[in-house]
Design an enzyme around this catalytic site. Sequence first.
Site, PDB file in Angstrom:
ATOM      1  N   ASP A 338       4.426 -57.955  51.370  1.00  0.00           N
ATOM      2  CA  ASP A 338       4.470 -58.141  52.130  1.00  0.00           C
ATOM      3  C   ASP A 338       2.635 -58.202  52.513  1.00  0.00           C
ATOM      4  OD1 ASP A 338       2.742 -55.787  50.190  1.00  0.00           O
ATOM      5  OD2 ASP A 338       2.820 -54.779  51.871  1.00  0.00           O
ATOM      6  N   ASP A 599       8.365 -51.058  53.613  1.00  0.00           N
ATOM      7  CA  ASP A 599       8.932 -51.720  52.635  1.00  0.00           C
ATOM      8  C   ASP A 599      10.425 -51.485  51.389  1.00  0.00           C
ATOM      9  OD1 ASP A 599       7.031 -53.733  53.086  1.00  0.00           O
ATOM     10  OD2 ASP A 599       5.308 -51.954  51.670  1.00  0.00           O
ATOM     11  N   ASN A 688      32.168 -63.741   8.820  1.00  0.00           N
ATOM     12  CA  ASN A 688      31.677 -62.977  10.310  1.00  0.00           C
ATOM     13  C   ASN A 688      30.441 -61.859  10.241  1.00  0.00           C
ATOM     14  OD1 ASN A 688      32.013 -63.197  12.801  1.00  0.00           O
ATOM     15  ND2 ASN A 688      33.614 -61.252  12.531  1.00  0.00           N
ATOM     16  N   ASP A 692      26.697 -62.412  11.529  1.00  0.00           N
ATOM     17  CA  ASP A 692      26.323 -61.208  12.339  1.00  0.00           C
ATOM     18  C   ASP A 692      24.684 -60.618  12.593  1.00  0.00           C
ATOM     19  OD1 ASP A 692      28.517 -61.678  14.406  1.00  0.00           O
ATOM     20  OD2 ASP A 692      29.576 -59.360  13.423  1.00  0.00           O
TER      21      ASP A 692
HETATM   22  N1  LIG Z   1      -2.227 -46.082  61.001  1.00  0.00           N
HETATM   23  C1  LIG Z   1      -2.013 -47.541  62.496  1.00  0.00           C
HETATM   24  N2  LIG Z   1      -3.128 -46.763  63.732  1.00  0.00           N
HETATM   25  C2  LIG Z   1      -1.813 -48.310  64.520  1.00  0.00           C
HETATM   26  N3  LIG Z   1      -1.264 -48.777  64.262  1.00  0.00           N
HETATM   27  C3  LIG Z   1      -1.329 -49.123  63.029  1.00  0.00           C
HETATM   28  C4  LIG Z   1      -1.537 -48.728  61.970  1.00  0.00           C
HETATM   29  N4  LIG Z   1      -1.121 -48.992  61.049  1.00  0.00           N
HETATM   30  C5  LIG Z   1      -0.315 -50.308  61.167  1.00  0.00           C
HETATM   31  N5  LIG Z   1       0.018 -50.333  62.380  1.00  0.00           N
HETATM   32  C6  LIG Z   1       0.388 -51.264  63.088  1.00  0.00           C
HETATM   33  O1  LIG Z   1       1.377 -51.505  62.936  1.00  0.00           O
HETATM   34  C7  LIG Z   1       1.409 -52.622  62.515  1.00  0.00           C
HETATM   35  C8  LIG Z   1       2.748 -52.688  61.632  1.00  0.00           C
HETATM   36  O2  LIG Z   1       1.952 -52.138  60.605  1.00  0.00           O
HETATM   37  P1  LIG Z   1       3.289 -51.984  59.526  1.00  0.00           P
HETATM   38  O3  LIG Z   1       2.537 -50.624  58.294  1.00  0.00           O
HETATM   39  O4  LIG Z   1       4.449 -52.195  59.890  1.00  0.00           O
HETATM   40  O5  LIG Z   1       2.586 -53.447  58.575  1.00  0.00           O
HETATM   41  P2  LIG Z   1       1.285 -54.065  57.586  1.00  0.00           P
HETATM   42  O6  LIG Z   1       0.294 -52.652  57.429  1.00  0.00           O
HETATM   43  O7  LIG Z   1       0.509 -54.457  59.273  1.00  0.00           O
HETATM   44  O8  LIG Z   1       1.749 -55.365  56.827  1.00  0.00           O
HETATM   45  P3  LIG Z   1       2.495 -54.681  55.866  1.00  0.00           P
HETATM   46  O9  LIG Z   1       4.126 -54.480  55.940  1.00  0.00           O
HETATM   47  O10 LIG Z   1       1.744 -56.978  55.209  1.00  0.00           O
HETATM   48  O11 LIG Z   1       1.746 -53.871  55.065  1.00  0.00           O
HETATM   49  C9  LIG Z   1       0.403 -53.365  62.162  1.00  0.00           C
HETATM   50  O12 LIG Z   1       0.815 -54.852  62.375  1.00  0.00           O
HETATM   51  C10 LIG Z   1      -0.873 -52.137  63.516  1.00  0.00           C
HETATM   52  O13 LIG Z   1      -0.614 -53.543  64.029  1.00  0.00           O
HETATM   53 MG   LIG Z   2       1.816 -52.377  54.846  1.00  0.00          MG
END
Ligand SMILES: Nc1ncnc2c1ncn2[C@@H]1O[C@H](COP(=O)(O)OP(=O)(O)OP(=O)(O)O)[C@@H](O)[C@H]1O
Ligand SMILES: [Mg+2]
Length: 845
Positions: A338, A599, A688, A692
Amino acid sequence: MVWAPEAPSTPSRPAQGDIAALSRLQALRLLDSGPRGLVEADAEARLLRHGENVLPGRRPVSWPRRLARSLRDPFTMVLLALGLVSALIASWGTAGVIVLLVVASCVLRSNGEYRADRSTAALRELVATTATVRRRPSEDAEPWEREIPVDQLVPGDVVKLGPGDLVPADVRLLRARGLTVHQAPLTGESAPVPKRALDLPEGDDHLCRQGSSVVSGSALAVVAATGADTMLAGSSAAPARRLSAFDRSVNGISWTLVRLMVIIPPVALVANAVLRGRGLEALPFAVAVAVGLTPEMLPVVVTTALARGSALLARGGVIVKRLAALHDVGAIDVLCMDKTGTLTRDRPVLRDSIGPDGDPDPEVLRWAAINSFWTLHLADPPVPDALDEAILLGAPDHGDVEGVDASPFDPVSRVSCALVRDGGAHRVVVKGAVEPVLERCTLSPPDRLRAARLADRLAEEGLRVLAVATADHPADRPAVHRLGEERGLAFAGFVTLADEPSPEAPAALAALSRRGITPKVLTGDHPATAARTCRDLGLSVGTVVNAGELADLSDAELAEAVGRATVVTRCTPEQKARVVRALRARGHTVGFLGDGVNDLAAMRAADVGICPRGAVDVTREAADVVLAAKDLAAVDHAVVAGRRSTGNIVTYLRIALSSNVGNVIAMLAAGLALPFLPMLPVQVLVQNLCFDAAQLALAFDRADPAVLRRPLRLRPRAILRFVVGFGALNAVADLVTFAVLTWVLGVAGAPAFHTGWFIENMLTQAVIMLLLRPISGVSRPLGLATGALAAVGLLLPLSPLASAFGLVALPATSYLWLLAVVGLYGVTLLALTRRRFRDRGRRTP
Ligand SMILES: Nc1ncnc2c1ncn2[C@@H]1O[C@H](COP(=O)(O)OP(=O)(O)OP(=O)(O)O)[C@@H](O)[C@H]1O
Ligand SMILES: [Mg+2]
């Protein structure tokens, strides 16, 4: 009998069926518990009564059972069968040595496994999951909440659940807010399922099972069943983990050999009968030849090499949760990761607050902060969220509104919602990724396009962009169950945050690619943000794939698309997993490094799941390798350790099998050519046994630097091919020895012939152990082992024990001739292996 305190008033094991139909209060009453949790002393008594909350398959295995299990190994079974055959024809010497071989390998193996299991269990303990339980020190004391190891939970315990938690037992919900759980391990449905703490239950909305995990929301629940009483323990879906690539390879090699072992004795008997007119008297010899093929120490060498690697890693804070995973780490050729926290520092800092027209607008930040404050505040237990915390840090004063309800950020819908009272009116405030928020807004198509373009521009600077929208909410409407489903919002604008690239990442990425590992970034973030970050880190990005576009592709098309891409953006958790599966289907060995709930699915889909120790519980539970910190350099250490261990195992297999195969060919051939058996069964077996013992040293061999440069996998076919070639060469050396013994030295009589061959065999074995390796350096254990082999070979015939084994002293000229044959063999081997291993960089074993 096990002592257990009497407590007749408590029903000991309430049936699951009962609980499912009861109201919250009735369920608590049945479990003799209450919303304030159990009293500690009562919980202790229940623990004695119900036992630890451990699935039956996960309990440590006792010594006798471990020994019995090693007897069930196919090699051991064939060996025992051969021993039995020998005993039936009263060939006691052969039977005795076979039993000795079996006992030695079983004891060594169970001891090695026991030690390895104990140390992996101790390591796993370091990263074990805990549950937040509500208990009271005494009947009238105030309840407190604390983390306890999951195995200490008892029926009646009141537990709290939050995103990323494993559901620690079968529980009945007492309270829930925006709770969704992933229950694929139980039901197979991959989408998260909403759960509610209904008082009058219908279906199983109010029940969460062990084995499921919380995706979003929070809850308070009472434990209804633990350990063996849970539904997971009762279902066939229980632990059974899929066989790892490593286990499959080892099994493949073992079964090939087992088949040969079963075929050899009858073939040898028939050939001896037809060509030499020998009857059953050749049977012990035929049996001994089959025994000679077995790599008895294979399980021991495998466990030792892997355990050694994982122990070394543990010192550096890298924990390998199951031994075979170490091999798989060394085999990784694609590492998916990620973005947040791996490539960036995960310390977002608030930048701007921008209205729909692109100008600064503090009002957007105010709403974002209101959303952050109440989603964090109303979650119980509180869930840390770096983005929300950064927004609050940048906007400490966000006015006077009062939170009514909230649903925290959910990685599937990618929004978070808060319902607040602002003066007299109720208002929903939504914040999240750009696309899902714009989708929920009432916007004309041109306005929507303009907003999306604005977001792209902001993201191209590498900033994280969150969209904010609000809507009035009629006060008489009850707080809706799934706030994330609000529609018809008014778009407020964007807030942007900067998350600096990690300073260590570029060097670590470069190191990975030097090891032949292709990095791929699978992120939930905006394409432009991800692309910019990757470029800043020196990754060649190419086309950025948007996971949304992959939905319509077939698995093969998807594999093609992600095979080329370095960055896949806007991934939902399931899409991350799909990408991983597609890469595996293309023949890659895929590792996944991540730490979030989003993940989890990908982690399970990968060959090896890797996470930092600070990852959420579910992720840590699913991972095979746990790092001290989210650090790509630590992944590199694990890769090196994995390749080193696998390299030693490969070397062992090549050496043990080449010499065994060579001996078997030579013995079968000589048996037919000579008027007497070329070796006595007891000699074959003693030789053997010596081989071993000596080969154990290979588990401690040094690593070949070339092996560390590319992904290393145990490939049964390649190993078997190698073995056939070098086995044949070994057989040639033996046959040359026969010729020399017969024609040059004019050896007459079996004992002298036997002795000559015994000496030659022990010496060639020592030579093979030194030369059939990819490196020239010799480790201490290996030096000692080969020295001992040579000494036994040269001295045993001269010792008082000689007659017991049917050996005699030979004249000095014989020694010279034998040394000459061995020397010639060594030189040939050296020439061939140097050529072979020189271009090993391009080849894997
Ligand atoms: N606390 C939050 N409040 C609102 N929107 C959020 C919040 N956290 C993440 N997001 C939005 O959701 C999207 C997806 O978040 P997600 O946690 O799935 O992945 P990420 O943290 O961006 O990426 P990665 O998978 O690389 O960690 C983010 O890119 C952001 O735009
Ligand atoms: Mg994340």
